[in-house]
Design an enzyme around this catalytic site. Structure first.
Site, PDB file in Angstrom:
ATOM      1  N   ASP A  50      22.663  35.030  33.859  1.00  0.00           N
ATOM      2  CA  ASP A  50      23.997  34.754  33.351  1.00  0.00           C
ATOM      3  C   ASP A  50      24.885  35.895  33.853  1.00  0.00           C
ATOM      4  O   ASP A  50      24.387  36.959  34.235  1.00  0.00           O
ATOM      5  CB  ASP A  50      23.922  34.727  31.813  1.00  0.00           C
ATOM      6  CG  ASP A  50      25.292  34.599  31.173  1.00  0.00           C
ATOM      7  OD1 ASP A  50      26.109  33.801  31.670  1.00  0.00           O
ATOM      8  OD2 ASP A  50      25.550  35.300  30.175  1.00  0.00           O
ATOM      9  N   ASP A  63      28.532  36.950  32.363  1.00  0.00           N
ATOM     10  CA  ASP A  63      29.260  37.710  31.338  1.00  0.00           C
ATOM     11  C   ASP A  63      28.316  38.272  30.288  1.00  0.00           C
ATOM     12  O   ASP A  63      27.523  37.540  29.701  1.00  0.00           O
ATOM     13  CB  ASP A  63      30.291  36.805  30.662  1.00  0.00           C
ATOM     14  CG  ASP A  63      31.361  36.370  31.643  1.00  0.00           C
ATOM     15  OD1 ASP A  63      32.192  37.205  32.005  1.00  0.00           O
ATOM     16  OD2 ASP A  63      31.342  35.188  32.064  1.00  0.00           O
ATOM     17  N   ASP A  97      22.765  36.280  27.397  1.00  0.00           N
ATOM     18  CA  ASP A  97      23.123  36.976  26.149  1.00  0.00           C
ATOM     19  C   ASP A  97      23.452  36.023  25.018  1.00  0.00           C
ATOM     20  O   ASP A  97      23.669  36.462  23.896  1.00  0.00           O
ATOM     21  CB  ASP A  97      24.353  37.870  26.389  1.00  0.00           C
ATOM     22  CG  ASP A  97      25.606  37.025  26.601  1.00  0.00           C
ATOM     23  OD1 ASP A  97      26.537  37.111  25.780  1.00  0.00           O
ATOM     24  OD2 ASP A  97      25.652  36.257  27.572  1.00  0.00           O
TER      25      ASP A  97
END
Length: 454
Positions: A16, A18, A312
């Site tokens: 991922d 961000d 996250d």
């Protein structure tokens, strides 16, 4: 399932972007996100101007794992069995008595749909990542404001909040300089973005030279992705990855079938016609995990290539990658850094990593450990006096050990390890703290261990 997990056994590494590869300066980005939503509510929807001013410590309200009960205007912190551990109405904390009176010691009414994670209901919203969190504070303040002016019992602000999110993050916002968020990050990237540590860049190159296929799968649109990657990795960032997928619209990327969500090519950041299949590495938009996996089979020459995905967000990354695609998952959990600051100063013991890598602004971030909400990992049951006996795991904590292979505070925490390092994985037959690297959250350690540190 074997007890250990090693990156050397994986053929494909997916990341991922961000808050995983690209980490933000959290205090600054939290304030910017809050402001961008608040500006919209005040100027476009006529909400109280007071929402635009923010007391310095008010970001303490932001805590991952909170659920907003939209109709009631209540925020809840849930135990693993779905009972309510802490709650607030708007920003105002409810007492143990109020919690027991309102919610009892039984499962919260929407818990079965929240815990299934497959459906999202219009009745609640789950705050599970740093892009969402400042919105929790804003919604709480909206409830305060409506209570003060209208004395409402049921709340109807959510549609305006959704409009604020769409206005700021819509796909054309970056290009059009629309909203508050993108123009500000474009103009001051250093203020909001941490550059990628050299150790992580070196590690990505090592993975590639070890023959691993590297994927970047982000729900950010291609223009914002490019800004982030150039800033944190450099202008040659595309050389780090075999496949870049933007506007992936996770969790749908994992759960949707190819005809529901085909891949698209990009020209000048504009999406082109849908592709019937994915035939070669490159940069794509939207798409689905099924067709991606077919390409990975071709690229690796294996019938069953092993994929690990780093992310996250439990809801968008970890749960769907595990549940739908059966990938290995590495959960990036910055709360593992903040855990050490929960102790009073005089009991401060050895830092997580003696190298001091993690010192600096991360620990001053506004919401590693919220005073209002307490530990992300455990809490006491409300209304019981012998509190020491009644610490229970939060629902968020249970999700980590259920859906993650391992959990780490950052990529940097593992970048210097040999590729064949063997991590102890989470599993139902190991201790609650197995799976956390480099060390488990202190809150989960048996009491004797934390008490003896005094």
């Amino acid at each position: 399932m074997q007890q250990h997990f090693s990156l050397a056994d994986c053929d494909v590494m997916g990341f991922d972007l961000d808050h995983t590869l690209c980490r933000y300066h959290l205090p600054q980005s939290a304030r910017l996100i809050y402001d961008s939503f608040a500006q919209y509510l005040v100027t476009e929807k006529g909400y109280d101007k007071d929402l635009l001013t923010l007391a310095p410590d008010s970001l303490d309200f932001c805590c991952k794992g909170l659920v907003l009960d939209i109709e009631e205007g209540d925020f809840l912190k849930l135990a693993e069995d779905g009972t309510v551990l802490r709650a607030s109405h708007g920003t105002k904390s409810m007492t143990s008595e109020e919690i027991l009176e309102t919610y009892g010691r039984r499962e919260w009414k929407h818990f079965n749909t929240v815990s299934g994670m497959v459906s999202r209901s219009a009745k609640y919203y789950l705050y599970d990542n740093y892009f969402d969190l400042p919105g929790a504070l804003l919604c709480a303040r909206v409830v305060d404001s409506l209570d003060q002016h209208d004395g409402q019992k049921k709340y109807d602000f959510w549609k305006d909040m959704v409009a604020a999110i769409q206005h700021n993050y819509k796909i054309s916002a970056f290009k059009e300089d629309c909203g508050t968020y993108f123009p500000e990050v474009k103009n001051h990237p250093d203020k909001y973005l941490q550059t990628c540590p050299e150790s992580v860049k070196k590690w990505l190159k090592q993975l590639k030279s070890a023959g691993k296929i590297l994927l970047l799968i982000t729900s950010s649109h291609s223009d914002y992705c490019r800004l982030l990657c150039e800033h944190i990795l450099g202008n040659d960032f595309e050389e780090y990855f075999d496949i870049v997928i933007t506007n992936a619209l996770k969790p749908g990327f994992f759960s949707h079938t190819p005809n529901q969500r085909p891949f698209r090519t990009l020209e000048n950041d504009e999406e082109q016609e849908a592709l019937l299949s994915l035939d070669k590495p490159g940069w794509y938009s939207q798409g689905n995990a099924i067709q991606l996996y077919e390409l990975l089979k071709k690229m690796t020459g294996k019938l069953d290539p092993k994929v690990v995905y780093f992310g996250d967000s439990m809801h968008s990354d970890i749960f769907p990658a595990r549940h739908y695609s059966n990938w290995e998952t590495v959960f990036i959990l910055e709360e593992l850094l903040g855990d050490k600051v929960t102790l009073p100063a005089e009991t401060e013991s050895e830092p997580l990593e003696k190298k001091g890598k993690y010192e600096g602004d991360q620990l001053k971030a506004p919401y590693f450990v919220s005073k209002q909400w307490g530990s992300f990992f455990v809490d006491r049951l409300p209304g019981l006096e012998n509190a020491e006996e009644t610490l229970v795991r939060t629902w968020s904590c249970k999700c980590i050990s259920t859906y993650s292979t391992i959990a780490i505070p950052s990529l940097e925490a593992i970048a210097d390890l040999p590729l064949d390092y063997r991590f102890t994985r989470f599993s139902s037959n190991s201790s609650a703290t197995a799976g956390y690297y480099p060390s488990p959250p202190r809150a989960l350690l048996p009491n004797e261990e934390s008490v003896t540190m005094k």
